[in-house]
Design a protein around this motif. Structure first.
Motif, short mmCIF file in Angstrom:
data_model
loop_
_atom_site.label_atom_id
_atom_site.label_comp_id
_atom_site.label_asym_id
_atom_site.label_seq_id
_atom_site.Cartn_x
_atom_site.Cartn_y
_atom_site.Cartn_z
N LEU A 170 0.77 -1.23 0.10
CA LEU A 170 -0.08 0.05 -0.14
C LEU A 170 0.83 1.25 0.16
N GLU A 171 1.81 1.30 0.73
CA GLU A 171 2.83 2.43 0.82
C GLU A 171 3.36 2.84 -0.33
N THR A 172 3.58 1.91 -1.45
CA THR A 172 4.20 2.51 -2.68
C THR A 172 3.18 3.21 -3.50
N ASP A 173 2.04 3.08 -3.22
CA ASP A 173 1.04 3.63 -4.39
C ASP A 173 1.21 3.47 -5.86
N THR A 174 1.09 2.05 -6.05
CA THR A 174 1.37 1.62 -7.46
C THR A 174 0.01 0.99 -8.13
N PRO A 175 -0.73 2.00 -8.71
CA PRO A 175 -1.87 1.69 -9.18
C PRO A 175 -1.94 0.49 -10.32
N ASN A 231 5.12 -6.28 -17.08
CA ASN A 231 6.00 -5.20 -17.71
C ASN A 231 7.32 -4.84 -17.20
N TRP A 232 7.29 -5.00 -15.84
CA TRP A 232 8.93 -4.70 -15.20
C TRP A 232 9.61 -6.03 -14.90
N ASN A 249 5.73 6.31 -11.46
CA ASN A 249 5.02 5.98 -10.43
C ASN A 249 4.86 4.21 -10.72
N ARG A 250 5.27 3.66 -12.06
CA ARG A 250 5.15 2.28 -12.17
C ARG A 250 6.66 1.75 -11.59
N ARG A 251 7.70 2.74 -11.85
CA ARG A 251 9.02 2.12 -11.36
C ARG A 251 9.03 1.78 -9.91
N LYS A 252 8.25 2.03 -9.37
CA LYS A 252 8.00 1.60 -7.63
C LYS A 252 7.51 0.13 -7.66
N GLU A 253 6.95 -0.18 -8.76
CA GLU A 253 6.61 -1.69 -8.68
C GLU A 253 7.69 -2.58 -8.38
N GLU A 272 16.13 4.61 -18.35
CA GLU A 272 15.20 5.31 -17.83
C GLU A 272 15.93 6.90 -17.82
N GLU A 273 16.87 7.07 -17.14
CA GLU A 273 17.73 8.20 -17.49
C GLU A 273 17.98 8.73 -18.63
N GLU A 274 17.78 7.95 -19.63
CA GLU A 274 17.92 8.67 -20.98
C GLU A 274 16.59 8.81 -21.83
N GLY A 275 15.48 8.36 -21.15
CA GLY A 275 14.32 8.37 -21.56
C GLY A 275 13.91 7.26 -22.69
#
Length: 309
Positions: free
Chosen positions: A67-72, A79-80, A98-102, A128-131
């Motif tokens: 719950l604490e990560t708030d990952t909808p 995907n990860w 916000n998906r990276r927190k999954e 991710e740092e390079e998009g």
């Protein structure tokens, strides 16, 4: 081995429409309900889906989201992360922050406790740092038997990183662009696995989304060369998630094509018969998850190919 009998699934605790993914996932819709109600409905759909799989002998490792990560979107773990028969785990770069927190390393320990062996972790997340993004088996459809990988390029599937993946896993890349009509405009489909499902002896695919004739011909030639029956679906059926299917192994080695009830209901009788020539069909209602999440049955299942200890 193209398919597996073990699936990892994440039970949602904060499921809702993710505003960060809606910018290029044109399948998502706002139900206008309270988030708590949406999550409760998603949990009911999730639990029923898991039960259907288990009733057919599919092994499901179910892990509760935090719950604490708030990952909808945690309900879509494929995907990860991906789990390979070489004992390799791959972690992928995600478009939505916000998906990276999954991404959770504790899940690897849980799988090891279940008797699976993890030897190596390949981590592409620095991209991710390079998009630059490549969202797991949402972006990549592997033909594991013929050592090929199919990818529809989009903001979430970068060509250079896909080719790097293919080099790392000794796969031949089959690259194309798949589009859908959004407000009269042709725009890239966010994930390959909503327009294409790779099974052992057949493929369900929306060829109408591949606008470039040469690219479409190339995809068809590769599939035919490898002996797969092509079962075409329409773009309308794709919008009902008929491309978002996964073949799994159940009790006594029986094969099943897994999909949502919406996807199943969108199929014509001849398409159902074409699939059932190869394997039985399992479906379960996922309406809330599909509407708010913009993903369906296949997105919810991360295949576990890891060797046993």
């Amino acid at each position: 081995m193209q398919i597996t009998n073990t699936i990892l699934m994440i039970r949602p605790v904060a499921f809702r429409m993710n505003e960060q993914t809606a910018v290029n996932n044109y399948f998502q819709e706002d139900l206008g309900s309270k988030n708590s109600e949406i999550n409760a409905r998603a949990q009911v759909e999730f639990d029923a889906f898991v039960k259907v799989l288990q009733d057919h002998g599919v092994k499901v490792v179910t892990i509760k989201d935090q719950l604490e990560t708030d990952t909808p979107d945690s309900i879509f773990p494929n995907n990860w992360v991906s789990f390979h028969d070489s004992g390799t785990v791959v972690i992928y770069p995600m478009f939505a922050p916000n998906r990276r927190k999954e991404r959770r390393e504790d899940i690897f320990a849980i799988l090891e406790k279940e008797g699976f062996r993890i030897d190596t972790v390949i981590d592409y997340t620095a991209a991710e740092e390079e998009g630059v993004f490549l969202e797991g088996t949402g972006s990549i459809l592997k033909d594991r038997v013929n050592q090929k990988a199919y990818c529809a390029l989009s903001e979430r599937a970068h060509e250079d990183l896909f080719i790097e993946f293919c080099e790392d896993f000794d796969c031949f890349p089959v690259i194309f662009t798949a589009n859908q009509t959004v407000n009269g405009e042709r725009l890239p489909i966010y994930h390959t696995n909503v327009m294409m499902a790779m099974a052992e002896t057949f493929v369900v695919i929306c060829l109408d989304t591949i606008d470039d004739k040469k690219e479409r011909k190339n995809v068809v030639e590769h599939l035919k060369l490898d002996g797969r029956e092509i079962i075409p679906i329409t773009e309308s059926q794709m919008h009902h998630f008929a491309g978002n299917m996964l073949q799994v192994i159940g009790k006594d080695g029986k094969r099943f094509m897994v999909m949502s009830s919406q996807a199943y209901d969108s199929l014509r009788e001849d398409q159902v018969k074409a699939i059932e020539k190869h394997c039985a069909i399992i479906h379960s209602p996922l309406d809330t998850i599909e509407t708010c999440g913009g993903g369906s049955a296949r997105c919810m299942m991360a295949e576990v190919f890891l060797p046993k200890t």
